[in-house]
Design a protein around this motif. Structure first.
Motif, PDB file in Angstrom:
ATOM      1  N   SER A 141      -2.645  -0.376  -1.232  1.00 36.37           N
ATOM      2  CA  SER A 141      -3.847  -0.358  -1.018  1.00 36.37           C
ATOM      3  C   SER A 141      -4.930  -0.227  -2.341  1.00 36.37           C
ATOM      4  O   SER A 141      -5.799  -0.969  -2.506  1.00 36.37           O
ATOM      5  CB  SER A 141      -4.358   0.772  -0.232  1.00 36.37           C
ATOM      6  N   TYR A 142      -4.104   0.521  -3.417  1.00 35.28           N
ATOM      7  CA  TYR A 142      -4.781   0.606  -4.319  1.00 35.28           C
ATOM      8  C   TYR A 142      -4.714  -0.507  -5.531  1.00 35.28           C
ATOM      9  O   TYR A 142      -5.528  -0.732  -6.352  1.00 35.28           O
ATOM     10  CB  TYR A 142      -4.442   2.066  -5.152  1.00 35.28           C
ATOM     11  N   GLN A 143      -3.705  -0.994  -5.712  1.00 34.42           N
ATOM     12  CA  GLN A 143      -3.046  -1.905  -6.737  1.00 34.42           C
ATOM     13  C   GLN A 143      -2.893  -3.508  -5.973  1.00 34.42           C
ATOM     14  O   GLN A 143      -2.659  -4.270  -6.519  1.00 34.42           O
ATOM     15  CB  GLN A 143      -1.943  -1.570  -7.538  1.00 34.42           C
ATOM     16  N   GLY A 144      -2.777  -3.440  -4.742  1.00 33.13           N
ATOM     17  CA  GLY A 144      -2.133  -4.942  -4.198  1.00 33.13           C
ATOM     18  C   GLY A 144      -0.647  -4.962  -4.335  1.00 33.13           C
ATOM     19  O   GLY A 144       0.094  -4.052  -4.755  1.00 33.13           O
ATOM     20  N   HIS A 145      -0.515  -6.296  -3.864  1.00 30.52           N
ATOM     21  CA  HIS A 145       0.915  -6.850  -4.232  1.00 30.52           C
ATOM     22  C   HIS A 145       1.968  -6.068  -3.400  1.00 30.52           C
ATOM     23  O   HIS A 145       2.942  -5.397  -3.892  1.00 30.52           O
ATOM     24  CB  HIS A 145       1.370  -6.885  -5.892  1.00 30.52           C
ATOM     25  N   PHE A 146       1.886  -5.888  -2.083  1.00 28.23           N
ATOM     26  CA  PHE A 146       2.943  -5.176  -1.246  1.00 28.23           C
ATOM     27  C   PHE A 146       4.262  -5.475  -1.422  1.00 28.23           C
ATOM     28  O   PHE A 146       5.223  -4.771  -1.724  1.00 28.23           O
ATOM     29  CB  PHE A 146       2.353  -5.125   0.044  1.00 28.23           C
ATOM     30  N   ASP A 147       4.427  -6.788  -1.516  1.00 27.73           N
ATOM     31  CA  ASP A 147       5.747  -7.333  -1.564  1.00 27.73           C
ATOM     32  C   ASP A 147       6.344  -7.167  -2.941  1.00 27.73           C
ATOM     33  O   ASP A 147       7.504  -6.630  -2.762  1.00 27.73           O
ATOM     34  CB  ASP A 147       5.673  -9.028  -1.620  1.00 27.73           C
ATOM     35  N   HIS A 148       5.834  -7.009  -3.805  1.00 23.68           N
ATOM     36  CA  HIS A 148       6.037  -6.472  -5.233  1.00 23.68           C
ATOM     37  C   HIS A 148       6.671  -5.243  -5.051  1.00 23.68           C
ATOM     38  O   HIS A 148       7.881  -4.727  -5.761  1.00 23.68           O
ATOM     39  CB  HIS A 148       5.371  -6.792  -6.340  1.00 23.68           C
ATOM     40  N   ILE A 149       5.802  -4.243  -4.557  1.00 22.40           N
ATOM     41  CA  ILE A 149       6.186  -2.860  -4.438  1.00 22.40           C
ATOM     42  C   ILE A 149       7.214  -2.679  -3.500  1.00 22.40           C
ATOM     43  O   ILE A 149       8.442  -1.821  -4.018  1.00 22.40           O
ATOM     44  CB  ILE A 149       4.938  -1.931  -3.776  1.00 22.40           C
ATOM     45  N   VAL A 150       7.393  -3.254  -2.514  1.00 22.70           N
ATOM     46  CA  VAL A 150       8.617  -3.161  -1.611  1.00 22.70           C
ATOM     47  C   VAL A 150       9.962  -3.595  -2.179  1.00 22.70           C
ATOM     48  O   VAL A 150      11.120  -2.947  -2.139  1.00 22.70           O
ATOM     49  CB  VAL A 150       8.443  -3.894  -0.324  1.00 22.70           C
TER      50      VAL A 150
END
Length: 693
Positions: free
Chosen positions: A501-510
């Motif tokens: 939510s803060y930085q975006g890029h959920f796929d990268h985080i996962v």
């Protein structure tokens, strides 16, 4: 478990210490984050939030003075660690050197006991978070960490000042709950459909659990100067409850029966069923008592007016008239044991205390500080490869070195610090615990990733996602001390939703969460073979220690009650229980090790069971009101000591049992009990022969 029991368990969870602590901690962590983000200072929000989040995990149940000491140590160590690490982050190689040294140094904190070991572990996690956040202003960020730590502990200490005995009440509740479980196990010994070997293993597991609860109560109560003040009525009431809990467990465990023989002897009629029913009622009463023990008021309870209990007791007394002499002696022994349990339950329930004269005698004779587990050790003693703490510290430092080398070969990622975070969390001194932690973290992380992705797919509002992350943070805190897998299951989606939510890029985080978690787990598992700490190689020592503790307990038990040294006898009893617990834990740990195939676990479980039975009978002698030293057969005692002693094992394939042991008219004599221990000690000698060189 019925619907009523499940409902009451759920109700207690939401009204109990774990959830209320989790709610307080979550609010304490989240409040400054929201406030400073609202004020337009995200750097302060992150620093203070992370400081409060991480320092909260050093806050274990404890009394006021110990909590204050923990707070001071944690705040100072966290501030210094953050300042040093954040100051060198622009120099890659220097950062690696500093963090590797920190990995070794903070792991060595375990030399000074469990509390400082936890502070050291959390300081290492502070290192990893600092690397991940990479603050632009080291001193400012370190100050924010300091403020977060101060903020958290101010709230925690205020709660402790307002409710100083809250954790102690909860520990007493859990001890009563474990004792109730033990009684349920005892009831099944009279159920002919339940295999006795399974019952024995379950009883020993609960023995370990109950002893851990007793140890926690000792450390919470006996280190509290305010509670131990003779002029403090609440403290003295809690001290009396603690004493009664130990007396209760002694009664639960004191008279060990040959349950196979009991089942065979009482096979006809309704005696077995009636005994099992009565014990189950007592177990339920203990459970109910536990739910009300947090109150200082007397609890009326159900036992005194429980029609089912009295009805079954009358039926059992009527059954006595139809039994022969041998059968009657068994039933009378069981009924006497239940009477003692009822008496202690009534005393705990009614807040009864010993007569003033006896209290003064105990206060004058018992040196309570002797019963506190010490945390003072010398670092010099552990600067050797013979020390498990030194071996683990060296191993973790090498793991960090390998982690840096690996990361430098991969594409740069702002989430690479998760590899080091995983190492700190799952790498433990023992292979069995490391393996267990790996499985728990992997299961929790994978499940959490699935939950996080589902929410991201279904919900597009950042505000709603952040609200869910707060709920997940609450779940993490609620289960952190109960179930590590579930706590990881909660914290993983909290991290994904917050960062996404803060930085975006959920796929990268996962992607990075999965990759670096897997890498950390693999490194931790392979590293256990580097300077390993194998419990399987400690089994001979653990058996010898448990046997020696039982011998010392026996020597104390056969003395005249009037001639006993109260401190010596209580310490002997405590050491016998703790030594058996240590042996049991070592056996279970060895089952997870690669060398398990070469170990005779059946023989080990037999040795474990024999020591458990021996200690139970010694407790029966110890508690005997009519015991006199002249009743003791010194020749029998000498044989028992030789059999249990750490001497060369004599060849003895036979382990003769005394006929109809436990059911003849001399059963209550000390000599008869010693004869039973002698028979068991012969078994011990035979089964343990394979574990001595």
């Amino acid at each position: 478990m019925g619907k009523k029991s499940i409902g009451s368990t759920i109700t207690y969870f939401f009204l109990g210490e774990y959830f209320s602590d989790a709610l307080r901690t979550t609010i304490t962590v989240v409040l400054p984050i929201i406030l400073f983000f609202y004020l337009g200072n995200p750097e302060a929000a992150k620093g203070i939030g992370v400081g409060a989040l991480l320092i909260s995990l050093t806050d274990l149940p404890d009394n006021r003075l110990n909590k204050l000491k923990t707070a001071l140590w944690s705040i100072i160590v966290f501030f210094a660690t953050t300042l040093v690490v954040s100051s060198v982050l622009d120099h890659v190689y220097l950062t690696a050197v500093v963090v590797i040294i920190a990995a070794f140094s903070f792991s060595m904190f375990a030399v000074y006991g469990q509390k400082l070991a936890l502070i050291g572990t959390m300081a290492l996690i502070v290192c990893t978070f600092t690397m991940g956040l990479h603050p632009a202003r080291p001193l400012y960020f370190s100050t924010c960490i300091l403020i977060g730590g101060l903020w958290y502990y101010v709230i925690s200490l205020i709660q402790t000042l307002l409710r100083p005995y809250r954790s102690l009440h909860h520990a007493i509740f859990e001890c009563l709950k474990s004792s109730a479980e033990f009684l349920h196990i005892k009831a099944k010994n009279y159920d002919v459909t339940v295999p006795l070997d399974l019952q024995q293993k379950a009883a020993i597991k609960l023995h370990i659990k109950v002893n851990q609860k007793h140890e926690l109560i000792r450390n919470l109560l006996l280190t509290d100067k305010y509670a131990m003040n003779p002029d403090n009525p609440k403290g003295q009431l809690l001290l009396e409850r603690a004493r009664l809990l130990i007396d209760l467990y002694e009664q639960l465990n004191a008279v060990h029966y040959d349950y196979g023989l009991v089942r065979k002897t009482l096979n006809e009629g309704t005696s077995l069923q009636l005994i099992a029913t009565l014990i189950e009622i007592l177990a339920k009463e203990l459970e109910q008592l536990g739910r009300h023990v947090r109150s200082a008021k007397a609890y009326k309870g159900e036992l005194a007016t429980n029609m089912a209990y009295h009805k079954n007791r009358v039926l059992l007394q009527q059954e006595l008239e139809r039994l022969n002499e041998t059968q009657r002696l068994i039933v009378l022994k069981v009924m006497a044991n239940m009477n003692d349990i009822v008496r202690i339950i009534e005393m705990i329930r009614g807040n009864e205390r010993l007569p003033e004269k006896e209290q003064q005698e105990l206060s004058g004779t018992i040196a309570y500080p002797l019963f506190i587990t010490g945390d003072r050790f010398s670092v010099k003693e552990h600067l050797t490869l013979k020390s498990p703490i030194f071996r683990f510290s060296l191993r973790l430092a090498i793991c960090f070195l390998f982690g840096f080398l690996l990361i430098w070969q991969l594409e740069p990622s702002k989430y690479s610090y998760w590899l080091f975070l995983t190492l700190v969390i799952v790498a433990r001194p023992k292979f069995s615990i490391t393996w267990k932690r790996n499985l728990q973290r992997l299961k929790g992380s994978m499940g959490g990733v699935v939950i996080g992705l589902l929410l991201v797919y279904l919900i597009k509002s950042p505000a709603v996602l952040l609200s869910f992350s707060i709920i997940f943070l609450l779940g993490f805190y609620a289960f952190n001390r109960l179930n590590y897998t579930i706590s990881v299951l909660f914290i993983t989606p909290a991290v994904i939703l917050t960062l996404g939510s803060y930085q975006g890029h959920f796929d990268h985080i996962v992607h990075d969460r999965i990759m670096f978690t897997l890498l950390g787990c693999v490194i931790a598992i392979f590293a256990t073979y580097l300077f390993p700490v194998w419990d399987s190689r400690q089994l001979k020592t653990k058996i010898a220690d448990a046997a020696k503790a039982s011998i010392h307990y026996l020597e104390v038990a056969i003395q005249n009650r009037s001639e006993r040294d109260e401190n010596q006898s209580r310490m002997a009893r405590k050491n016998a229980n703790l030594s058996l617990s240590a042996l049991s834990e070592a056996i279970e740990s060895a089952r997870q090790e690669p060398l398990q195939k070469s170990i005779d676990f059946k023989g080990l479980y037999d040795v474990q069971a024999i020591i458990y039975q021996v200690n139970a009978i010694i407790t029966s002698i110890y508690l005997s009101l009519n015991h006199k030293a002249e009743q003791t057969d010194l020749f029998l005692v000498k044989q028992i000591v030789n059999n249990l002693g750490n001497e060369a094992i004599l060849k003895n394939d036979a382990a003769p049992r005394i006929d109809a042991m436990g059911v003849n008219d001399e059963d209550h004599s000390t000599r008869q009990k010693l004869a039973y221990i002698l028979a068991l000690s012969l078994d011990f000698k035979r089964f343990s022969a394979g574990f001595w060189g």
